[in-house]
Scaffold this active site. Structure first.
Site, PDB file in Angstrom:
ATOM      1  CG  HIS A 133      35.527  82.078  37.637  1.00 43.96           C
ATOM      2  ND1 HIS A 133      36.591  81.959  36.784  1.00 43.96           N
ATOM      3  CD2 HIS A 133      34.519  81.342  37.107  1.00 43.96           C
ATOM      4  CE1 HIS A 133      36.242  81.197  35.760  1.00 43.96           C
ATOM      5  NE2 HIS A 133      34.985  80.808  35.922  1.00 43.96           N
ATOM      6  CG  ASN A 155      45.118  66.688  36.161  1.00 44.46           C
ATOM      7  OD1 ASN A 155      46.145  67.296  35.859  1.00 44.46           O
ATOM      8  ND2 ASN A 155      45.024  65.375  36.119  1.00 44.46           N
ATOM      9  CB  VAL A 156      47.511  69.044  40.827  1.00 34.40           C
ATOM     10  CG1 VAL A 156      46.823  70.393  40.954  1.00 34.40           C
ATOM     11  CG2 VAL A 156      46.937  68.078  41.857  1.00 34.40           C
ATOM     12  CG  HIS A 182      38.453  67.987  35.580  1.00 30.32           C
ATOM     13  ND1 HIS A 182      39.245  68.971  35.008  1.00 30.32           N
ATOM     14  CD2 HIS A 182      39.199  66.855  35.567  1.00 30.32           C
ATOM     15  CE1 HIS A 182      40.408  68.446  34.660  1.00 30.32           C
ATOM     16  NE2 HIS A 182      40.413  67.174  34.987  1.00 30.32           N
ATOM     17  N   GLY A 233      49.692  53.290  27.430  1.00 32.70           N
ATOM     18  CA  GLY A 233      49.261  51.971  27.855  1.00 32.70           C
ATOM     19  C   GLY A 233      48.857  51.943  29.309  1.00 32.70           C
ATOM     20  N   GLY A 234      48.326  53.064  29.789  1.00 35.18           N
ATOM     21  CA  GLY A 234      47.900  53.159  31.180  1.00 35.18           C
ATOM     22  C   GLY A 234      46.681  52.302  31.473  1.00 35.18           C
ATOM     23  NE  ARG A 235      43.475  49.137  37.231  1.00 32.14           N
ATOM     24  CZ  ARG A 235      42.329  49.481  37.824  1.00 32.14           C
ATOM     25  NH1 ARG A 235      41.990  50.752  37.928  1.00 32.14           N
ATOM     26  NH2 ARG A 235      41.530  48.545  38.324  1.00 32.14           N
ATOM     27  CG  HIS A 273      30.105  62.623  36.573  1.00 35.84           C
ATOM     28  ND1 HIS A 273      29.982  63.604  35.618  1.00 35.84           N
ATOM     29  CD2 HIS A 273      31.185  61.871  36.215  1.00 35.84           C
ATOM     30  CE1 HIS A 273      30.941  63.462  34.702  1.00 35.84           C
ATOM     31  NE2 HIS A 273      31.689  62.423  35.050  1.00 35.84           N
ATOM     32  CG  HIS A 326      32.590  68.401  18.054  1.00 39.70           C
ATOM     33  ND1 HIS A 326      33.623  68.127  18.929  1.00 39.70           N
ATOM     34  CD2 HIS A 326      31.488  67.812  18.580  1.00 39.70           C
ATOM     35  CE1 HIS A 326      33.167  67.387  19.925  1.00 39.70           C
ATOM     36  NE2 HIS A 326      31.868  67.189  19.753  1.00 39.70           N
TER      37      HIS A 326
END
Length: 305
Positions: A148, A111-112, A109, A261-263, A99, A178
């Site tokens: 891209h 993620n792998v 963002h 139940g992760g951190r 951010h 929404h």
């Protein structure tokens, strides 16, 4: 298919975390990532969370590695794959959200991740997932095109249709139903990837991970010294509210982490440090803010430009 090797995946992800943190710190005059090592309380494993606070370029950034093991996959992982119910699991992943402070720099963002599900007397089930996407506030067309182009470059060695396939999936996934708008200008999103065999799929994961910095850093460098005022800051904080809405309502990674139940601190590091909501706010006609809604918050073929 060749045999999956989660240790190879973990080794790559830890090195990628080091590379990303070092590169982002290179754009910061003083702030540095603080490291927090933690243990998974509901199974085995843990993670290495790194968070940068109150920087001049990045108001907050998190780069989180985790490897956890549990006895039963949660609903978020089995909802669209019923055959996985009752399996034990291992998950290794790297997730990051940046951010920026300047409203002219987009939030990014990436993620792998790698999933391995096992059950006694049954073959192991595994897959890769991840991607990266860009969320601008005051967008620039050349930034979206560059982003891209890097996404396309990450996919090109794996087939002519791969970029279009995962670009479209990204547009569909990062859609705030929404609000009837995309979260940003998209990028890549893929999941359940095992069709090419482990080594080729792992190679694709590395290509996506390795293209994040070439996609994002040039945008940061072009925009971080642009002068902005209270109006731009207020709009940035308002649009950050959309980021919060998506992550808490739709994001699979957030839901998976909470259901296992992760951190919580590491799971919710993706949220911005400050965000605003306003009742029934509309952008002024003909304003730069309206241009974001009119031009950028809908799927678009950026490479055709």
């Amino acid at each position: 298919m060749d045999t999956p090797d989660i240790e190879k995946v973990k080794s790559y992800l830890l090195k990628l975390q080091d590379t990303v943190c070092q590169a982002l710190e290179g754009e910061e005059p003083g702030a540095r990532f603080a490291e927090d090592n933690w243990q998974y309380e509901n199974g085995e494993g843990g993670g290495r969370t790194r968070v940068l606070f109150a920087g001049q370029t990045f108001e907050q950034g998190g780069v989180n590695f985790s490897h956890i093991q549990g006895t039963r996959l949660p609903l978020a992982a089995t909802a669209h794959r019923g055959e996985l119910a009752g399996h034990s699991f291992q998950v290794a992943g790297l997730s990051l959200v940046i951010h920026p402070r300047n409203p002219y720099i987009p939030t990014s963002h990436a993620n792998v991740r790698f999933f391995l599900a096992e059950k006694e007397n049954e073959p192991a089930i595994w897959w890769f997932g991840g991607g990266f996407d860009l969320t601008p506030y005051y967008p620039f067309e050349d930034d979206a095109i560059h982003w891209h182009r890097m996404a396309q470059a990450a996919c090109r060695p794996f087939g002519e249709d791969v970029y279009e396939r995962f670009k479209r999936w990204c547009d569909e996934y990062f859609f705030i139903k929404h609000r009837n708008e995309t979260r940003g200008v998209g990028g890549l999103f893929f999941d359940d990837l095992n069709e090419w065999g482990f080594e080729r799929c792992f190679e694709f994961l590395r290509s996506v991970g390795d293209h994040y910095l070439p996609a994002y850093l040039p945008i940061v460098q072009r925009r971080k010294n642009l002068v902005y005022g209270e109006r731009q800051r207020d709009f940035q904080l308002y649009r950050r509210g959309r980021y919060v809405e998506f992550n808490l309502v739709y994001d699979r990674g957030t839901l998976f982490g909470l259901q296992t139940g992760g951190r919580v601190e590491s799971i919710l590091m993706s949220l911005p440090p400050v965000a605003h909501w306003r009742y029934n706010w509309k952008p002024e006609e003909g304003s730069p803010e309206e241009d974001l809604y009119r031009t950028y918050l809908k799927p678009k073929n950026w490479l055709s430009l």
